[in-house]
Motif scaffolding. Structure first.
Motif, PDB file in Angstrom:
ATOM      1  N   ALA A 176       0.894  -1.301   0.164  1.00 55.42           N
ATOM      2  CA  ALA A 176       0.106  -0.005  -0.049  1.00 55.42           C
ATOM      3  C   ALA A 176       0.804   1.204   0.231  1.00 55.42           C
ATOM      4  O   ALA A 176       0.723   2.202  -0.811  1.00 55.42           O
ATOM      5  CB  ALA A 176      -1.094  -0.099   1.187  1.00 55.42           C
ATOM      6  N   LYS A 177       1.916   1.279   0.925  1.00 57.38           N
ATOM      7  CA  LYS A 177       2.723   2.450   0.915  1.00 57.38           C
ATOM      8  C   LYS A 177       3.563   2.576  -0.659  1.00 57.38           C
ATOM      9  O   LYS A 177       3.774   3.652  -0.905  1.00 57.38           O
ATOM     10  CB  LYS A 177       3.880   2.329   1.804  1.00 57.38           C
ATOM     11  N   CYS A 178       4.000   1.490  -1.405  1.00 55.20           N
ATOM     12  CA  CYS A 178       4.365   1.684  -2.628  1.00 55.20           C
ATOM     13  C   CYS A 178       3.473   2.075  -3.349  1.00 55.20           C
ATOM     14  O   CYS A 178       3.913   2.915  -4.376  1.00 55.20           O
ATOM     15  CB  CYS A 178       5.071   0.372  -2.949  1.00 55.20           C
ATOM     16  N   TYR A 179       2.498   1.711  -3.629  1.00 53.95           N
ATOM     17  CA  TYR A 179       1.479   2.139  -4.153  1.00 53.95           C
ATOM     18  C   TYR A 179       1.109   3.652  -4.203  1.00 53.95           C
ATOM     19  O   TYR A 179       0.966   4.430  -5.018  1.00 53.95           O
ATOM     20  CB  TYR A 179      -0.139   1.575  -4.207  1.00 53.95           C
ATOM     21  N   LEU A 180       1.054   3.973  -3.017  1.00 54.09           N
ATOM     22  CA  LEU A 180       1.087   5.692  -2.769  1.00 54.09           C
ATOM     23  C   LEU A 180       1.983   6.385  -3.381  1.00 54.09           C
ATOM     24  O   LEU A 180       1.816   7.372  -3.730  1.00 54.09           O
ATOM     25  CB  LEU A 180       0.787   5.870  -1.137  1.00 54.09           C
ATOM     26  N   ALA A 181       3.216   5.897  -2.833  1.00 51.06           N
ATOM     27  CA  ALA A 181       4.508   6.452  -3.485  1.00 51.06           C
ATOM     28  C   ALA A 181       4.288   7.026  -5.119  1.00 51.06           C
ATOM     29  O   ALA A 181       5.152   7.821  -5.476  1.00 51.06           O
ATOM     30  CB  ALA A 181       5.670   5.933  -3.022  1.00 51.06           C
ATOM     31  N   ILE A 182       3.881   5.768  -5.798  1.00 50.56           N
ATOM     32  CA  ILE A 182       3.758   5.869  -7.368  1.00 50.56           C
ATOM     33  C   ILE A 182       2.608   6.527  -7.936  1.00 50.56           C
ATOM     34  O   ILE A 182       2.588   6.637  -9.130  1.00 50.56           O
ATOM     35  CB  ILE A 182       4.050   4.509  -7.809  1.00 50.56           C
ATOM     36  N   GLY A 183       1.774   6.687  -7.075  1.00 50.05           N
ATOM     37  CA  GLY A 183       0.463   7.419  -7.321  1.00 50.05           C
ATOM     38  C   GLY A 183      -0.651   6.497  -7.698  1.00 50.05           C
ATOM     39  O   GLY A 183      -1.477   7.113  -8.329  1.00 50.05           O
ATOM     40  N   GLU A 184      -0.513   5.255  -7.480  1.00 48.04           N
ATOM     41  CA  GLU A 184      -1.713   4.266  -7.369  1.00 48.04           C
ATOM     42  C   GLU A 184      -2.558   4.608  -6.354  1.00 48.04           C
ATOM     43  O   GLU A 184      -2.706   3.353  -5.599  1.00 48.04           O
ATOM     44  CB  GLU A 184      -0.860   2.887  -7.685  1.00 48.04           C
ATOM     45  N   TYR A 185      -3.289   5.522  -6.277  1.00 49.58           N
ATOM     46  CA  TYR A 185      -3.909   5.608  -4.927  1.00 49.58           C
ATOM     47  C   TYR A 185      -5.172   4.617  -4.676  1.00 49.58           C
ATOM     48  O   TYR A 185      -5.524   4.272  -3.557  1.00 49.58           O
ATOM     49  CB  TYR A 185      -4.219   6.996  -4.847  1.00 49.58           C
ATOM     50  N   GLY A 186      -5.591   4.230  -5.879  1.00 51.41           N
ATOM     51  CA  GLY A 186      -7.095   3.519  -5.856  1.00 51.41           C
ATOM     52  C   GLY A 186      -6.576   2.077  -5.433  1.00 51.41           C
ATOM     53  O   GLY A 186      -7.205   1.457  -4.528  1.00 51.41           O
ATOM     54  N   LYS A 187      -5.283   1.702  -5.831  1.00 50.88           N
ATOM     55  CA  LYS A 187      -4.812   0.338  -5.468  1.00 50.88           C
ATOM     56  C   LYS A 187      -4.392   0.278  -3.891  1.00 50.88           C
ATOM     57  O   LYS A 187      -4.493  -0.715  -3.254  1.00 50.88           O
ATOM     58  CB  LYS A 187      -3.611  -0.054  -6.176  1.00 50.88           C
ATOM     59  N   ALA A 188      -3.719   1.573  -3.619  1.00 52.66           N
ATOM     60  CA  ALA A 188      -3.603   1.671  -2.162  1.00 52.66           C
ATOM     61  C   ALA A 188      -4.623   1.567  -1.143  1.00 52.66           C
ATOM     62  O   ALA A 188      -4.655   0.693  -0.247  1.00 52.66           O
ATOM     63  CB  ALA A 188      -2.575   2.981  -1.921  1.00 52.66           C
ATOM     64  N   ARG A 189      -5.839   2.044  -1.462  1.00 49.88           N
ATOM     65  CA  ARG A 189      -6.714   1.793  -0.771  1.00 49.88           C
ATOM     66  C   ARG A 189      -7.312   0.734  -0.948  1.00 49.88           C
ATOM     67  O   ARG A 189      -7.859   0.052   0.303  1.00 49.88           O
ATOM     68  CB  ARG A 189      -7.850   2.843  -1.318  1.00 49.88           C
ATOM     69  N   GLU A 190      -7.455  -0.170  -1.979  1.00 50.25           N
ATOM     70  CA  GLU A 190      -7.896  -1.492  -1.898  1.00 50.25           C
ATOM     71  C   GLU A 190      -7.061  -2.295  -1.009  1.00 50.25           C
ATOM     72  O   GLU A 190      -7.596  -3.108  -0.344  1.00 50.25           O
ATOM     73  CB  GLU A 190      -7.779  -1.894  -3.385  1.00 50.25           C
ATOM     74  N   GLN A 191      -5.865  -2.039  -0.894  1.00 44.92           N
ATOM     75  CA  GLN A 191      -4.697  -2.844   0.020  1.00 44.92           C
ATOM     76  C   GLN A 191      -5.258  -2.748   1.202  1.00 44.92           C
ATOM     77  O   GLN A 191      -5.413  -3.750   2.433  1.00 44.92           O
ATOM     78  CB  GLN A 191      -3.489  -2.707  -0.266  1.00 44.92           C
ATOM     79  N   THR A 192      -5.467  -1.380   1.677  1.00 43.71           N
ATOM     80  CA  THR A 192      -5.719  -0.969   3.081  1.00 43.71           C
ATOM     81  C   THR A 192      -7.350  -1.581   3.636  1.00 43.71           C
ATOM     82  O   THR A 192      -7.503  -2.148   4.797  1.00 43.71           O
ATOM     83  CB  THR A 192      -5.844   0.276   3.396  1.00 43.71           C
ATOM     84  N   ASP A 193      -8.086  -1.590   2.619  1.00 39.81           N
ATOM     85  CA  ASP A 193      -9.389  -2.176   2.641  1.00 39.81           C
ATOM     86  C   ASP A 193      -9.499  -3.780   3.472  1.00 39.81           C
ATOM     87  O   ASP A 193     -10.006  -3.889   4.201  1.00 39.81           O
ATOM     88  CB  ASP A 193     -10.339  -1.781   1.326  1.00 39.81           C
ATOM     89  N   ILE A 194      -8.441  -4.397   2.507  1.00 39.55           N
ATOM     90  CA  ILE A 194      -8.325  -5.595   2.829  1.00 39.55           C
ATOM     91  C   ILE A 194      -7.817  -5.964   4.039  1.00 39.55           C
ATOM     92  O   ILE A 194      -8.453  -6.812   4.813  1.00 39.55           O
ATOM     93  CB  ILE A 194      -7.688  -6.479   1.791  1.00 39.55           C
ATOM     94  N   LEU A 195      -6.795  -5.161   4.413  1.00 41.79           N
ATOM     95  CA  LEU A 195      -6.185  -5.204   5.783  1.00 41.79           C
ATOM     96  C   LEU A 195      -7.308  -4.958   7.061  1.00 41.79           C
ATOM     97  O   LEU A 195      -7.498  -5.821   8.027  1.00 41.79           O
ATOM     98  CB  LEU A 195      -5.140  -3.919   6.019  1.00 41.79           C
ATOM     99  N   ILE A 196      -8.316  -3.786   6.789  1.00 40.14           N
ATOM    100  CA  ILE A 196      -8.930  -3.518   7.915  1.00 40.14           C
ATOM    101  C   ILE A 196     -10.331  -4.350   7.882  1.00 40.14           C
ATOM    102  O   ILE A 196     -10.829  -4.681   9.081  1.00 40.14           O
ATOM    103  CB  ILE A 196      -9.383  -1.876   7.498  1.00 40.14           C
ATOM    104  N   GLU A 197     -10.843  -4.927   6.605  1.00 36.55           N
ATOM    105  CA  GLU A 197     -11.994  -5.508   6.685  1.00 36.55           C
ATOM    106  C   GLU A 197     -12.011  -7.021   6.560  1.00 36.55           C
ATOM    107  O   GLU A 197     -13.035  -7.693   6.992  1.00 36.55           O
ATOM    108  CB  GLU A 197     -12.736  -4.710   5.630  1.00 36.55           C
ATOM    109  N   GLN A 198     -10.846  -7.460   6.103  1.00 42.44           N
ATOM    110  CA  GLN A 198     -10.772  -8.964   5.516  1.00 42.44           C
ATOM    111  C   GLN A 198      -9.482  -9.704   5.934  1.00 42.44           C
ATOM    112  O   GLN A 198      -9.794 -10.864   5.816  1.00 42.44           O
ATOM    113  CB  GLN A 198     -10.842  -9.026   4.174  1.00 42.44           C
ATOM    114  N   SER A 199      -8.818  -9.379   6.936  1.00 40.53           N
ATOM    115  CA  SER A 199      -7.765  -9.973   7.219  1.00 40.53           C
ATOM    116  C   SER A 199      -7.584 -10.465   8.828  1.00 40.53           C
ATOM    117  O   SER A 199      -6.705 -11.155   9.236  1.00 40.53           O
ATOM    118  CB  SER A 199      -6.330  -9.030   6.975  1.00 40.53           C
ATOM    119  N   GLY A 200      -8.808 -10.165   9.430  1.00 36.96           N
ATOM    120  CA  GLY A 200      -8.749 -10.794  10.824  1.00 36.96           C
ATOM    121  C   GLY A 200      -7.940 -10.086  11.921  1.00 36.96           C
ATOM    122  O   GLY A 200      -8.270 -10.503  12.944  1.00 36.96           O
ATOM    123  N   TYR A 201      -7.740  -8.585  11.588  1.00 39.73           N
ATOM    124  CA  TYR A 201      -6.969  -7.763  12.302  1.00 39.73           C
ATOM    125  C   TYR A 201      -7.981  -7.081  13.040  1.00 39.73           C
ATOM    126  O   TYR A 201      -9.189  -6.827  12.596  1.00 39.73           O
ATOM    127  CB  TYR A 201      -6.024  -6.999  11.932  1.00 39.73           C
TER     128      TYR A 201
END
Length: 671
Positions: free
Chosen positions: A239-264
């Motif tokens: 997600a941090k790499c995506y943010l740095a390169i400007g792929e903001y939608g992909k970064a959000r997708e990864q954080t959505d998965i972390l928050i909502e689908q990964s058991g944390y």
């Protein structure tokens, strides 16, 4: 395996490391020795899975060294913080204290080693040790496919973890040094013609690697060991790499998965073991979730559903575990005659427990340690940071003195019976406005006690030792966080901001952290990037690499065109190509520093033995540290480009435009 004289000449298969970095260490045998295994007989060492496991253990151990001491007056990560809005150098007994950064930081200014106790920063560590970390990761990547008996799933998991370790190091390098040499393999012959690879090219390869890692590295729930790189950690870094390169939608997708689908999940109630601190009669702690969350005993237990990647660092094996001397290095040096009472006496004494005047109600040595303040927080980070909607939120458990989480200097009480002020709270000024602390840089500041307090049973048991050890809590072996779920919320808020700064859900990702911290003030209106970075500062102090994150966000703002909290916008072409100490221009990193720190405000008069007139300065060019001159000269068959603004900078110096070019050049050398 300890290197012998016989194999010493082959010590670093990555010749860039040998030629460039070893100049700092004089090629000493100690520097060349990454026990417990040899990277220098790789065909034998990495022919089995046990060799890969040992190499991965070295990578894991190496990661925590950034947070731990590199000698007994330094914590490596502190250098990250003095290049930020949150902290400055404070060892005023040293004339070489890195405060006048704009003038002191040059390509030749840092030729230190771990044994040099006069230095006051760890810049050397972030160049030398980070490339060693790259080498360790490359060793696994290069040999994993040659290990017989492993199925593809297992091989790819090893490879993915190594990609994570390499990517973490390069994320540090590109945001500390800018364009840097990109080393992806071990080579068999010396290579002294490296050139730098452009930042975005490196990011592109990191993304490719981390996408692979997210696919193959298992979730923590499917692993037997805690503290190894897992899928959640890979997803966070991606997600941090995506943010740095400007792929903001992909970064959000990864954080959505972390928050909502990964058991944390965020920890919202007290849990685990309650550690009441060093001396509860002196400094009582009211148990609360923030205190429990940051106790070493609780960070890596199964009940902690918030930890994504932790750094195991507790035990008696001194080869595997290293002390984190936070209580020694991060607390004020207040046991000194320069902190006085209103009647002119020394306010705080470090009395032995067998002293006739000892009273456990005033045992600040055990409760808060004997600090030496190598670094100190900025006034903004202890006061202004906590103002939300115009009000200082003292209910915030991350800033709450009533429960014991936060130490305010004026909460300490005079423990010198020779003073008429005995038992009263110490004060910065007397009744006539006279300053009672003559070195306010090193000896008067507030402390986030919940973050920095660590048990130190050895020194705690010593009631008769010398000044620095008798009952002092210096800090000891302690597990630490590398990634927590809290950061995923902050990264998601950031991604939303770049996609649409008016997204009304941005505040929800900040408020969930504020609600957990029992804040009285929640965000209600439009959110700025400054709000997000402020919440990062409150939540991730001494966990995030603050300088790296500020520089990464500076790139994101320049790339996205979004405004900062003051309405400034930045250009990708020149946000990191400016110099000067004036208040206009520069990067977002620079604007945060001059708004919130003491840099570029003029000299400060204090009573100090080494630096009585410190002048804190920071230049716009200091967004990147200089490429060490020793590395440039050792690379004598090629050109390593120096960073903008430093001696030796030449915009015409060649750089690799793509990672494929850099890799092809390595392969050519190896062939």
């Amino acid at each position: 395996m300890k290197l012998t004289n016989r194999n010493k000449k082959h010590a670093l298969p990555v010749a860039f490391l040998c030629a460039a970095m070893m100049t700092f260490s004089g090629c000493s045998e100690e520097f060349l020795k990454p026990d417990p295994l040899s990277f220098y007989e790789p065909t034998a060492t990495f022919s089995s899975e046990s060799g890969l496991m040992s190499a991965l253990a070295i990578c894991d151990r190496h990661l925590k060294l950034y947070y731990a001491t590199d000698h007994n007056e330094m914590l490596t990560i502190g250098t990250e913080y003095i290049f930020s809005d949150m902290m400055v150098a404070a060892a005023t007994d040293k004339r070489s204290m890195l405060c006048d950064v704009a003038n002191m930081l040059t390509p030749t200014s840092d030729n230190s080693t771990q044994q040099n106790l006069d230095r006051t920063n760890s810049i050397w560590f972030f160049w030398e040790e980070t490339y060693k970390g790259v080498m360790y990761a490359n060793t696994i990547i290069q040999f994993v496919d040659k290990v017989e008996g492993l199925d593809e799933t297992t091989k790819n998991a090893y490879k993915g973890r190594a990609y994570f370790h390499r990517a973490v190091r390069y994320m540090a390098l590109i945001f500390q040094y800018g364009d840097v040499p990109f080393v992806t393999r071990l080579i068999d012959v010396p290579k002294q013609n490296y050139r730098c690879t452009k930042r975005d090219a490196i990011l592109q390869m990191l993304i490719q690697d981390m996408e692979f890692a997210v696919q193959w590295v298992p979730d923590q729930k499917d692993m037997d060991l805690t503290g190894m790189v897992n899928k959640g950690a890979c997803r966070m870094l991606l997600a941090k790499c995506y943010l740095a390169i400007g792929e903001y939608g992909k970064a959000r997708e990864q954080t959505d998965i972390l928050i909502e689908q990964s058991g944390y999940s965020l920890m919202t109630n007290t849990f685990g073991v309650f550690n009441g601190g060093g001396e509860p009669q002196t400094w009582p702690i009211t148990r609360n979730v923030i205190w429990d969350l940051h106790r070493a005993e609780n960070k890596l237990i199964a009940a902690n559903r918030e930890v994504i990647l932790g750094l195991p660092n507790r035990g008696s094996d001194q080869e595997s575990f290293v002390k984190m001397l936070t209580v020694r290095i991060m607390y004020p040096f207040y046991f000194d005659g320069r902190v006085k009472t209103k009647d002119g006496k020394q306010a705080l004494l470090n009395l032995k427990r067998n002293h006739a005047d000892y009273n456990p109600k005033y045992d600040y040595m055990r409760a808060l340690g004997r600090g030496i303040a190598t670094f100190r927080p900025t006034h903004w980070s202890t006061h202004g940071l906590w103002v939300v909607d115009g009000r200082e939120d003292n209910a915030d458990l991350r800033h709450n003195a009533d429960v014991g989480n936060w130490v305010r200097m004026d909460s300490l009480r005079v423990n010198n019976k020779a003073s008429t002020e005995f038992g009263k709270n110490i004060t910065l000024f007397d009744d006539n406005g006279k300053l009672l602390c003559s070195d306010t840089i090193r000896r008067w500041f507030d402390v986030p006690h919940y973050k920095f307090y660590l048990d130190d049973p050895v020194n705690n048991a010593n009631i008769t030792g010398s000044d620095g050890n008798r009952g002092a809590t210096n800090g000891g072996n302690a597990d630490w966080y590398f990634y927590r779920l809290a950061e995923a919320y902050l990264l998601r808020a950031e991604a939303k901001y770049y996609l649409n700064e008016n997204d009304p859900t941005i505040k929800d990702d900040l408020n969930i952290l504020r609600q957990r911290a029992k804040c009285s003030q929640l965000y209600s209106g439009a959110i700025t990037i400054g709000d997000i970075m402020n919440e990062r500062a409150r939540e991730l102090y001494w966990e995030e690499w603050r300088n790296v994150e500020l520089t990464r966000v500076s790139l994101c703002l320049a790339r996205s065109g979004k405004p900062d909290e003051w309405g400034n916008t930045y250009r990708l072409a020149d946000f990191d190509k400016q110099s000067g100490t004036d208040p206009e221009g520069g990067s977002y990193w620079y604007q945060r520093i001059i708004h919130y720190s003491m840099y570029n405000k003029g000299p400060i008069q204090i009573d100090a033995t080494g630096n009585a007139n410190p002048n804190y300065t920071m230049d716009k060019k200091n967004i990147y540290w200089p490429i060490p001159y020793a590395a440039i000269t050792a690379n004598n068959k090629g050109i390593l480009a120096q960073n903008y603004g430093y001696d030796g900078y030449d915009p015409s110096d060649p750089k690799w435009e793509t990672w494929q070019e850099a890799v092809a050049d390595e392969e050519k050398t190896s062939d």
